[in-house]
Write an enzyme that holds these catalytic residues in place. Structure first.
Site, PDB file in Angstrom:
ATOM      1  N   ASP A 143       0.826  -1.199   0.000  1.00 46.23           N
ATOM      2  CA  ASP A 143       0.000   0.000   0.000  1.00 46.23           C
ATOM      3  C   ASP A 143       0.866   1.256   0.000  1.00 46.23           C
ATOM      4  OD1 ASP A 143      -2.287  -1.549   0.085  1.00 46.23           O
ATOM      5  OD2 ASP A 143      -2.450  -1.465   2.281  1.00 46.23           O
ATOM      6  N   PHE A 144       0.275   2.351  -0.383  1.00 49.50           N
ATOM      7  CA  PHE A 144       0.929   3.656  -0.461  1.00 49.50           C
ATOM      8  C   PHE A 144       1.648   4.007   0.831  1.00 49.50           C
ATOM      9  CE2 PHE A 144       0.660   8.316   0.146  1.00 49.50           C
ATOM     10  CZ  PHE A 144       1.344   8.752  -0.990  1.00 49.50           C
TER      11      PHE A 144
END
Length: 288
Positions: A129-130
């Site tokens: 994820d970011f």
């Protein structure tokens, strides 16, 4: 891309490639757009092969021109002819999006490969994820991506800082996860969701925070974050399932997976390493 295989039984070349686990799709592409060699001489796929023969396949992927490349410093922790493992910083998306068309892992890796005269597409095998930092596996071609995800158990371990002191210092969280609604990125615990299993162990506790090691047995979106939030111990910095802070305290620090090219032939020393194991500690600590 160049692949070597040492023949172990008498067969027809095209049949032997399928017998050792290559996909029909890949073999068809090599036949139409690549080259096949037997003991160093170009050949067709219908010839006979015998024990000790060396089959060499050469095939180049056509690059996706829609993916932009952007030069950036990559923290490379492992690399061979087919595989790249990087340490992704937090605040970087794994793939292009409307908001991150150039600033993403794929664009950075594409630039790196181009600088090294490698013409291929970038295939993310383990996405992060970011907000999550840590180790990511990237395949340098589609066939390697296929091999890494076909019957290959990739062990991933994370370190995270969660809020509160857990009563159980180690255990399994076995709670199904589903998308909250059709348009939301949020996930939730839902009996109709997909099976999700997270193993954890508390490593350290200070005041009202705990450093935990986490091992995933399944790979659901936001799995670690949703599971610890469901326990009442959301990750520090988790703006989706807890409280937003400077950063999300979640880092993939360990990877272990089987080299899909192990023992292909005696000609390539890279293939002698059966398992690839990488560690990379997080840049955060549990402090006062």
């Amino acid at each position: 891309m160049k692949l070597d295989y040492k023949v172990e039984k008498e067969s027809i070349l095209k049949d032997y490639l399928l017998e050792i686990g290559l996909s029909r799709r890949f073999c068809r592409r090599v036949k139409l757009y690549g080259k096949i060699y037997l003991n160093g001489k170009e050949t067709k796929n219908f010839v006979s092969v015998f024990p000790g023969d060396i089959i060499t396949l050469e095939y180049e992927e056509e690059e996706n021109e829609e993916i932009l490349s952007k030069e950036a410093n990559l923290d490379i922790r492992y690399e061979d002819e087919h595989i790249l493992v990087i340490n992704k910083p937090e605040g970087l998306t794994s793939q292009p999006s409307r908001l991150h068309y150039e600033d993403n892992v794929i664009s950075y890796v594409k630039s790196y490969l181009q600088k090294n005269n490698i013409s291929t597409n970038v295939h993310v095998v383990t996405r992060l994820d970011f907000q999550t930092s840590g180790l990511m596996i990237i395949a340098k071609d589609g066939h390697t991506h296929y091999l890494l995800t076909k019957d290959n158990i990739i062990e991933k371990r994370y370190k995270a800082i969660v809020s509160g002191i857990l009563i159980e210092k180690q255990g399994l969280i076995d709670l199904p996860i589903a998308r909250k609604d059709e348009i939301s990125i949020l996930r939730e615990i839902n009996i109709s969701g997909k099976k999700a299993v997270t193993e954890y162990k508390v490593l350290k506790e200070i005041k009202n925070k705990s450093l935990v090691e986490v091992k995933l047995h399944t790979g659901r979106t936001h799995q670690i974050r949703v599971h610890f939030s469901a326990l009442g111990h959301p990750l520090i910095g988790d703006k989706l399932y807890g409280k937003e802070e400077k950063r999300l305290m979640l880092h993939c620090y360990y990877l272990r997976f089987k080299n899909p090219y192990y023992n292909n032939s005696d000609n390539n020393s890279l293939h002698k390493l059966e398992f690839i194991e990488i560690k990379c500690e997080p840049d955060f600590e549990l402090d006062e």
